[in-house]
Design a protein around this motif. Structure first.
Motif, short mmCIF file in Angstrom:
data_model
loop_
_atom_site.label_atom_id
_atom_site.label_comp_id
_atom_site.label_asym_id
_atom_site.label_seq_id
_atom_site.Cartn_x
_atom_site.Cartn_y
_atom_site.Cartn_z
N LEU A 189 35.86 92.10 28.94
CA LEU A 189 36.89 92.11 29.98
C LEU A 189 38.29 91.93 29.41
N ALA A 190 38.39 91.85 28.10
CA ALA A 190 39.71 91.67 27.47
C ALA A 190 40.70 92.77 27.85
N PRO A 191 40.28 94.05 27.93
CA PRO A 191 41.24 95.08 28.34
C PRO A 191 41.79 94.89 29.74
N ARG A 192 41.11 94.12 30.55
CA ARG A 192 41.58 93.86 31.92
C ARG A 192 42.33 92.54 32.01
N GLY A 193 42.68 91.96 30.88
CA GLY A 193 43.54 90.78 30.88
C GLY A 193 42.83 89.45 30.82
N VAL A 194 41.53 89.43 30.53
CA VAL A 194 40.80 88.16 30.44
C VAL A 194 40.93 87.60 29.03
N ARG A 195 41.39 86.34 28.94
CA ARG A 195 41.54 85.67 27.65
C ARG A 195 40.66 84.43 27.64
N VAL A 196 40.12 84.11 26.47
CA VAL A 196 39.19 82.98 26.34
C VAL A 196 39.78 81.99 25.34
N GLY A 197 39.83 80.71 25.72
CA GLY A 197 40.41 79.69 24.85
C GLY A 197 39.58 78.43 24.82
N LEU A 198 39.93 77.54 23.90
CA LEU A 198 39.27 76.24 23.75
C LEU A 198 40.15 75.14 24.32
N VAL A 199 39.55 74.26 25.09
CA VAL A 199 40.22 73.05 25.58
C VAL A 199 39.28 71.90 25.26
N THR A 200 39.57 71.17 24.20
CA THR A 200 38.61 70.19 23.69
C THR A 200 39.31 68.96 23.16
N GLY A 201 38.56 67.88 23.11
CA GLY A 201 39.09 66.65 22.52
C GLY A 201 38.98 66.64 21.00
N ASN A 202 38.30 67.63 20.43
CA ASN A 202 38.22 67.74 18.97
C ASN A 202 39.61 68.02 18.41
N LEU A 203 39.88 67.50 17.24
CA LEU A 203 41.10 67.90 16.56
C LEU A 203 41.06 69.40 16.32
N GLU A 204 42.20 70.05 16.40
CA GLU A 204 42.23 71.50 16.35
C GLU A 204 41.57 72.07 15.10
N GLY A 205 41.88 71.49 13.95
CA GLY A 205 41.29 71.99 12.71
C GLY A 205 39.78 71.85 12.68
N ILE A 206 39.26 70.79 13.26
CA ILE A 206 37.82 70.57 13.31
C ILE A 206 37.16 71.50 14.33
N ALA A 207 37.83 71.73 15.44
CA ALA A 207 37.28 72.62 16.47
C ALA A 207 37.08 74.03 15.93
N TRP A 208 38.04 74.55 15.17
CA TRP A 208 37.91 75.90 14.64
C TRP A 208 36.83 75.98 13.56
N VAL A 209 36.66 74.92 12.79
CA VAL A 209 35.58 74.93 11.80
C VAL A 209 34.23 75.01 12.50
N LYS A 210 34.07 74.29 13.59
CA LYS A 210 32.82 74.34 14.35
C LYS A 210 32.57 75.75 14.90
N MET A 211 33.61 76.37 15.44
CA MET A 211 33.44 77.72 15.99
C MET A 211 33.07 78.72 14.90
#
Length: 224
Positions: A189-211
């Protein structure tokens, strides 16, 4: 009294005015009577509007316009869909449950305050990483103000610890059923303007390592 010099009497005046206060005044008759049901309109003076009535607002207000839609049916603009990590995308399982993340807490506290402490010393589910650090230190007698002064140092130590051990980032983590399929559907659905993000209590650097460890990083919009 007539002041004529002749002896003949003065003629009586035409339509004499009433002299009695009880006699009603004469009314002028309209030039032409209107037929029944006919409204007689006065001709407006030059330069004046012909509409003599007051303008009233409509009884009903206009309906609000619906949001414009694209040809595909989606509203114009962007739609943001956000995910938490722990308990939403994945869960901790087994003896090594979320081990790398937990070890990062102990490492940071030891490095900055020379204390042997564990994140499991306090209730922490649903809290953010910075708040957990403060709770653990308060549990071990460190004043809150003192802990806050070194909070950035501890957060930096946590991220560096995890980024140096990315091969173990997925240890004790299990992807929840349906998450991968849902992210794949949202990606279409990205071409129709849907964006997906993270909202988490993890520190940002740690959150991306997990992903990255779970193979989900490409599905999320990076922060700007």
């Amino acid at each position: 009294r007539c002041h004529s010099a002749s002896s003949s009497p003065c003629p009586a005046p035409r339509n004499p005015a009433p002299t009695s206060p009880h006699m009603p005044a004469l009314r002028k008759r309209p030039a032409a009577a209107a037929d029944a049901g006919t409204v007689v309109r006065r001709r407006p003076a030059a330069g004046k509007s012909t509409d003599m009535s007051l303008k009233k607002k409509p009884a009903s207000t206009p309906r609000e316009k619906a949001a414009p839609k694209t040809s595909g049916g989606a509203c114009r603009g962007e739609v943001l869909v956000t995910f938490d990590i722990d308990g939403t995308i994945c869960r901790s399982v087994g003896k090594a449950a979320n081990r790398l993340h937990k070890d990062a807490f102990s490492h940071a506290i030891r490095s900055v305050f020379e204390l042997d402490a564990s994140v499991d010393d306090v209730p922490h589910h649903g809290s953010t990483d910075p708040l957990i650090l403060l709770k653990v230190l308060a549990h071990h007698g460190v004043p809150v103000e003192t802990a806050k002064e070194r909070l950035e140092d501890m957060q930096r130590a946590m991220v560096e610890y995890v980024q140096a051990r990315t091969s173990h980032a997925a240890d004790g983590l299990e992807l929840l059923p349906g998450v991968a399929e849902l992210l794949q559907s949202l990606a279409r659905l990205a071409p129709r303007g849907v964006r997906v993000g993270l909202v988490t209590g993890n520190l940002e650097g740690i959150a991306w390592v997990k992903m990255q460890a779970l193979g989900l990083e490409p599905f999320f919009m990076p922060p700007k």
